[in-house]
Write a protein that holds these residues in place. Structure first.
Motif, mmCIF file in Angstrom:
data_model
loop_
_atom_site.group_PDB
_atom_site.id
_atom_site.type_symbol
_atom_site.label_atom_id
_atom_site.label_comp_id
_atom_site.label_asym_id
_atom_site.label_seq_id
_atom_site.Cartn_x
_atom_site.Cartn_y
_atom_site.Cartn_z
ATOM 1 N N VAL A 33 0.840 -1.227 0.219
ATOM 2 C CA VAL A 33 0.014 0.053 0.163
ATOM 3 C C VAL A 33 0.941 1.322 0.058
ATOM 4 O O VAL A 33 1.947 1.300 0.971
ATOM 5 C CB VAL A 33 -0.955 -0.004 1.242
ATOM 6 C CG1 VAL A 33 -1.792 1.312 1.140
ATOM 7 C CG2 VAL A 33 -1.860 -1.137 1.307
ATOM 8 N N THR A 34 0.528 2.303 -0.626
ATOM 9 C CA THR A 34 1.040 3.371 -0.936
ATOM 10 C C THR A 34 0.015 4.724 -0.872
ATOM 11 O O THR A 34 -0.910 4.396 -1.375
ATOM 12 C CB THR A 34 2.089 3.662 -1.999
ATOM 13 O OG1 THR A 34 3.068 2.728 -2.393
ATOM 14 C CG2 THR A 34 2.583 5.310 -2.124
ATOM 15 N N VAL A 35 0.354 5.422 0.498
ATOM 16 C CA VAL A 35 -0.865 6.596 0.322
ATOM 17 C C VAL A 35 0.007 7.867 0.096
ATOM 18 O O VAL A 35 1.092 8.112 0.532
ATOM 19 C CB VAL A 35 -0.887 6.487 2.094
ATOM 20 C CG1 VAL A 35 -2.010 7.746 2.361
ATOM 21 C CG2 VAL A 35 -1.588 5.353 2.568
ATOM 22 N N LEU A 36 -0.768 8.617 -0.640
ATOM 23 C CA LEU A 36 -0.188 9.890 -1.262
ATOM 24 C C LEU A 36 -1.103 11.090 -0.527
ATOM 25 O O LEU A 36 -2.204 11.058 -0.684
ATOM 26 C CB LEU A 36 -0.222 9.848 -2.677
ATOM 27 C CG LEU A 36 0.139 8.821 -3.436
ATOM 28 C CD1 LEU A 36 -0.012 8.703 -4.889
ATOM 29 C CD2 LEU A 36 1.720 8.492 -3.170
ATOM 30 N N ASP A 37 -0.356 12.105 -0.146
ATOM 31 C CA ASP A 37 -1.159 13.393 0.290
ATOM 32 C C ASP A 37 -0.207 14.617 0.029
ATOM 33 O O ASP A 37 0.871 14.524 0.152
ATOM 34 C CB ASP A 37 -1.196 13.353 1.882
ATOM 35 C CG ASP A 37 -2.390 14.004 2.393
ATOM 36 O OD1 ASP A 37 -2.162 15.385 2.083
ATOM 37 O OD2 ASP A 37 -3.507 13.671 2.866
ATOM 38 N N HIS A 38 -1.004 15.536 -0.603
ATOM 39 C CA HIS A 38 -0.220 16.863 -0.717
ATOM 40 C C HIS A 38 0.299 17.685 0.296
ATOM 41 O O HIS A 38 0.988 18.471 0.422
ATOM 42 C CB HIS A 38 -0.911 17.596 -1.957
ATOM 43 C CG HIS A 38 -2.343 18.240 -1.088
ATOM 44 N ND1 HIS A 38 -3.346 17.359 -0.951
ATOM 45 C CD2 HIS A 38 -2.726 19.432 -0.826
ATOM 46 C CE1 HIS A 38 -4.155 18.172 -0.556
ATOM 47 N NE2 HIS A 38 -3.876 19.331 -0.593
ATOM 48 N N ALA A 39 -0.324 17.290 1.641
ATOM 49 C CA ALA A 39 -0.034 18.010 2.557
ATOM 50 C C ALA A 39 1.212 17.637 3.362
ATOM 51 O O ALA A 39 1.909 16.781 2.962
ATOM 52 C CB ALA A 39 -1.133 17.978 3.821
ATOM 53 N N ASN A 40 1.839 18.476 4.038
ATOM 54 C CA ASN A 40 3.234 18.080 4.854
ATOM 55 C C ASN A 40 3.028 17.367 6.058
ATOM 56 O O ASN A 40 3.915 16.722 6.637
ATOM 57 C CB ASN A 40 3.995 19.271 5.194
ATOM 58 C CG ASN A 40 3.099 20.208 6.191
ATOM 59 O OD1 ASN A 40 2.092 19.918 6.618
ATOM 60 N ND2 ASN A 40 3.790 21.421 6.635
ATOM 61 N N ARG A 41 1.681 17.231 6.489
ATOM 62 C CA ARG A 41 1.557 16.020 7.801
ATOM 63 C C ARG A 41 0.377 15.079 7.366
ATOM 64 O O ARG A 41 -0.532 15.559 6.831
ATOM 65 C CB ARG A 41 1.459 16.939 9.050
ATOM 66 C CG ARG A 41 2.600 17.726 9.501
ATOM 67 C CD ARG A 41 2.326 18.075 10.600
ATOM 68 N NE ARG A 41 1.421 19.419 10.720
ATOM 69 C CZ ARG A 41 0.719 19.682 11.833
ATOM 70 N NH1 ARG A 41 0.980 19.487 13.067
ATOM 71 N NH2 ARG A 41 -0.067 20.638 11.678
ATOM 72 N N PRO A 42 0.348 14.150 8.007
ATOM 73 C CA PRO A 42 -0.818 13.199 7.781
ATOM 74 C C PRO A 42 -1.919 13.769 8.873
ATOM 75 O O PRO A 42 -1.572 14.121 9.887
ATOM 76 C CB PRO A 42 -0.309 11.828 8.008
ATOM 77 C CG PRO A 42 0.611 12.027 9.044
ATOM 78 C CD PRO A 42 1.383 13.395 8.612
ATOM 79 N N GLY A 43 -3.176 13.214 8.348
ATOM 80 C CA GLY A 43 -4.347 13.512 9.263
ATOM 81 C C GLY A 43 -4.551 14.797 10.059
ATOM 82 O O GLY A 43 -4.688 14.841 11.240
ATOM 83 N N LYS A 44 -4.356 15.830 9.156
ATOM 84 C CA LYS A 44 -4.622 17.266 9.855
ATOM 85 C C LYS A 44 -5.817 17.408 10.589
ATOM 86 O O LYS A 44 -5.941 17.977 11.513
ATOM 87 C CB LYS A 44 -4.391 18.358 8.712
ATOM 88 C CG LYS A 44 -2.619 18.454 8.618
ATOM 89 C CD LYS A 44 -2.567 19.598 7.734
ATOM 90 C CE LYS A 44 -0.813 20.192 7.494
ATOM 91 N NZ LYS A 44 -0.697 21.271 6.905
ATOM 92 N N LYS A 45 -6.951 17.017 9.717
ATOM 93 C CA LYS A 45 -8.345 16.987 10.337
ATOM 94 C C LYS A 45 -8.546 16.305 11.558
ATOM 95 O O LYS A 45 -9.560 16.795 12.400
ATOM 96 C CB LYS A 45 -9.349 16.889 9.217
ATOM 97 C CG LYS A 45 -9.359 17.938 8.175
ATOM 98 C CD LYS A 45 -10.606 17.810 7.242
ATOM 99 C CE LYS A 45 -11.708 18.164 7.670
ATOM 100 N NZ LYS A 45 -12.854 18.149 6.403
#
Length: 397
Positions: A33-45
């Motif tokens: 599994v690869t998770v991609l996110d454009h934010a600089n940290r995961p799970g901000k919300k």
């Protein structure tokens, strides 16, 4: 010569509550599994939710707590991975939590406990989380895998999961990407709007009510589609508080809302009883027993507020009671996505499998969490939808 393409089994766009849950479940099945996110940290919300304590679920969950053009769609996921399943995960990680009103569950310490739990589970299944990763293009042939061109190179996988949320709270890196991907692959997307959001007021009402900023009152707020009994909060801009946020998801521009400021009191009966017992007492003095002092003169005319009860007819007392128990106000609008907790609308549920969250149009494409046209009430319901929909997709990707 190497082709410089990273191959994996599952690509998840969005290191969100739903995305991380999906990654965990897919990883447990041995999937890469690869998770991609454009934010600089995961799970901000996750970190900002519940005043920093994360209202991670609710003890009382049903399809009635959700808004969708297909009200039955969420039933399968919510029954296959329930609030009790997530609570068991929280307890297994020894995260202390407590229950507040109406079944809401919060961390005792910090929302970071929930995020750290999810990240630890991802690490255990060796899910690869890539941050500051911007999606430039998504392609798929009729028979081939999904191929993503990103700021960190090209990746491909047989399964692509869209978990990048909605448009609420732009400062948390909200993006329309999920809706754009849905439309790229031929999906219908219901129009979006801000939900669980404070109301702004018409100019004349704002001038009259803004001095009440900071006052909170338990009230019942209703419109023709629903009613909620919780606190309302007067702000400099308008009205907020749990009951207002709840009704905002059912509100239509231009219509009034009805507010009962004394939902547990027969006000007309109380006023008439006091009139008989204390005829000379002023109306505002009696009302101060039930409502904040600053609120009364803002809602009633000065002559009535300052009148002794003996000067008011029973018909007038009935009228005053109606004013306070059926206070109608027509919001000017909402504060919009800037402060909205959720986004209403999204990917049409009729085009997804309710069991797996897979597209009925494009095999291997999945939509989970807030990007789907399923929106929960305030109180942990949206997190539970994230956990449940992410879990369901994770069983099959």
């Amino acid at each position: 010569m190497p082709d410089n393409i990273t191959r994996t089994d599952v690509l998840i766009i969005g290191a969100s509550a739903a995305g991380l849950m999906c990654a965990i479940e897919a990883g447990k099945r041995g999937r890469r599994v690869t998770v991609l996110d454009h934010a600089n940290r995961p799970g901000k919300k996750i970190l900002m939710s519940g005043g920093g304590r994360c209202n991670f679920t609710n003890t009382d969950i049903s399809a009635d707590n959700y808004i969708s053009h297909n009200p039955h769609f969420c039933k399968s996921a919510l029954s296959r991975y329930t609030q009790w399943d997530f609570i068991a995960l929280v307890e297994s990680c020894r995260i202390p939590y407590h229950e507040r009103d109406l079944g809401k569950l919060f961390c005792d310490d910090s929302a970071r406990d929930i995020l750290n739990m999810l990240l630890a589970e991802c690490e255990q299944v060796q899910a690869d989380i890539r941050l500051d990763c911007h999606i430039e293009a998504i392609e798929k042939t009729d028979t081939g895998p999904f191929r993503l061109t990103t700021s960190q190179g090209t990746l491909q996988a047989a399964s692509l999961v869209i978990a990048c949320g909605g448009l609420s709270i732009p400062r948390m890196c909200a993006s329309p990407l999920g809706y754009q991907v849905a439309e790229q692959f031929g999906h219908h997307v219901w129009p979006t709007r801000a939900g669980l959001v404070p109301f702004t007021l018409q100019p004349q009402d704002r001038e009259r009510l803004s001095p009440l900023s900071g006052i909170a009152v338990h009230a019942t707020v209703s419109n023709p589609r629903n009613r909620f009994s919780e606190n309302i909060l007067f702000t400099h801009r308008g009205l907020s508080g749990p009951a207002i946020l709840q009704i905002s998801s059912y509100w239509r521009p231009g219509e009034p809302i009805d507010i009962d400021l004394l939902p547990d009191i027969d006000l007309a009966g109380e006023l008439k009883s006091r009139q008989a017992a204390q005829p000379r007492v002023l109306l505002k003095t009696v009302l101060a027993d039930y409502l904040p002092k600053r609120l009364v003169p803002a809602l009633l005319d000065e002559d009535s507020a300052n009148a002794p009860l003996q000067a008011l007819s029973h018909a007038r007392l009935d009228d005053i009671a109606r004013q306070l128990k059926h206070w109608q106000i027509r919001p000017g609008g909402t504060e919009g996505y800037r402060t909205a907790e959720v986004t209403l609308g999204g990917v049409d549920c009729d085009e997804l499998s309710s069991k797996t969250m897979e597209s009925r149009k494009v095999p291997g494409l999945y939509f989970i969490g807030e990007v789907v046209d399923v929106t929960g009430w305030l109180g942990g319901y949206n997190f539970q939808w994230a956990w449940s929909s992410g879990w369901c997709a994770g069983q099959v990707v």
